[in-house]
Design a protein around this motif. Sequence first.
Motif, mmCIF file in Angstrom:
data_model
loop_
_atom_site.group_PDB
_atom_site.id
_atom_site.type_symbol
_atom_site.label_atom_id
_atom_site.label_comp_id
_atom_site.label_asym_id
_atom_site.label_seq_id
_atom_site.Cartn_x
_atom_site.Cartn_y
_atom_site.Cartn_z
ATOM 1 N N LYS A 21 0.606 -0.810 -0.025
ATOM 2 C CA LYS A 21 0.393 -0.022 -0.476
ATOM 3 C C LYS A 21 0.694 0.893 -0.063
ATOM 4 O O LYS A 21 0.919 2.128 -0.151
ATOM 5 C CB LYS A 21 -0.858 -0.320 1.513
ATOM 6 N N GLN A 22 1.508 1.131 1.052
ATOM 7 C CA GLN A 22 3.220 2.427 0.632
ATOM 8 C C GLN A 22 4.049 2.243 -0.173
ATOM 9 O O GLN A 22 3.548 3.703 -1.334
ATOM 10 C CB GLN A 22 4.061 2.440 2.429
ATOM 11 N N ALA A 23 3.843 1.064 -0.654
ATOM 12 C CA ALA A 23 4.482 1.431 -2.490
ATOM 13 C C ALA A 23 3.893 1.915 -3.322
ATOM 14 O O ALA A 23 4.288 3.193 -4.543
ATOM 15 C CB ALA A 23 5.110 0.189 -3.315
ATOM 16 N N GLU A 24 2.396 1.444 -3.682
ATOM 17 C CA GLU A 24 1.867 2.034 -3.992
ATOM 18 C C GLU A 24 1.199 3.601 -4.570
ATOM 19 O O GLU A 24 1.052 4.511 -5.184
ATOM 20 C CB GLU A 24 0.161 1.725 -4.324
ATOM 21 N N ILE A 28 2.293 6.883 -6.997
ATOM 22 C CA ILE A 28 1.630 8.393 -7.418
ATOM 23 C C ILE A 28 2.328 9.500 -6.795
ATOM 24 O O ILE A 28 1.932 10.108 -7.811
ATOM 25 C CB ILE A 28 0.346 7.755 -6.758
ATOM 26 N N GLN A 29 2.379 9.744 -5.879
ATOM 27 C CA GLN A 29 3.477 11.263 -5.485
ATOM 28 C C GLN A 29 4.803 11.246 -6.458
ATOM 29 O O GLN A 29 4.917 12.719 -6.626
ATOM 30 C CB GLN A 29 3.599 10.508 -3.827
ATOM 31 N N PHE A 30 5.586 9.927 -5.749
ATOM 32 C CA PHE A 30 6.958 10.688 -6.184
ATOM 33 C C PHE A 30 7.506 9.947 -8.218
ATOM 34 O O PHE A 30 7.594 9.951 -8.505
ATOM 35 C CB PHE A 30 8.197 9.500 -5.298
ATOM 36 N N GLY A 31 6.418 9.308 -8.560
ATOM 37 C CA GLY A 31 6.044 8.616 -9.877
ATOM 38 C C GLY A 31 6.072 9.422 -11.085
ATOM 39 O O GLY A 31 6.496 9.014 -11.848
ATOM 40 N N THR A 32 6.000 10.609 -11.101
ATOM 41 C CA THR A 32 5.336 11.416 -12.213
ATOM 42 C C THR A 32 6.415 12.315 -12.554
ATOM 43 O O THR A 32 7.435 12.537 -11.779
ATOM 44 C CB THR A 32 4.355 12.453 -11.542
ATOM 45 N N PRO A 33 6.701 12.557 -13.993
ATOM 46 C CA PRO A 33 7.679 13.504 -14.605
ATOM 47 C C PRO A 33 7.369 14.543 -13.964
ATOM 48 O O PRO A 33 6.345 15.017 -13.888
ATOM 49 C CB PRO A 33 8.020 13.082 -15.715
ATOM 50 N N LYS A 34 8.730 15.186 -13.808
ATOM 51 C CA LYS A 34 8.997 16.843 -12.667
ATOM 52 C C LYS A 34 7.884 17.511 -15.006
ATOM 53 O O LYS A 34 7.350 18.300 -14.405
ATOM 54 C CB LYS A 34 9.961 17.169 -13.373
#
Length: 64
Positions: A21-24, A28-34
Motif C-alpha cells: 500500500k505504501q509503495a502504491e 503515485i506521489q513520486f513517480g510522475t515526471p517533472k
Amino acid sequence: MTQPINLRQARKQKARADKAKQAETNRIQFGTPKAQRELEKAREAKRQAALEAHKRDTDEGSET
C-alpha cells in the motif's frame, strides 16, 4: 472447530500488505515526471483563475 492461525505468518502478511500500500502511494506521489507535474500545476492555476474571473462582485452598499 476452527483452524489455528500462525501469528508469525499473519504478521508477515500484514506487513507485506502495508508495504504494498505504501509503495502504491509512493508510485503515485513520486513517480510522475517533472514536466507532467508542472503541466498539472499550470492547468490547476488556469482553472482557479477562470473560477475567480467568473465570480460576482458584490457591493456592500447597494441592495439588489
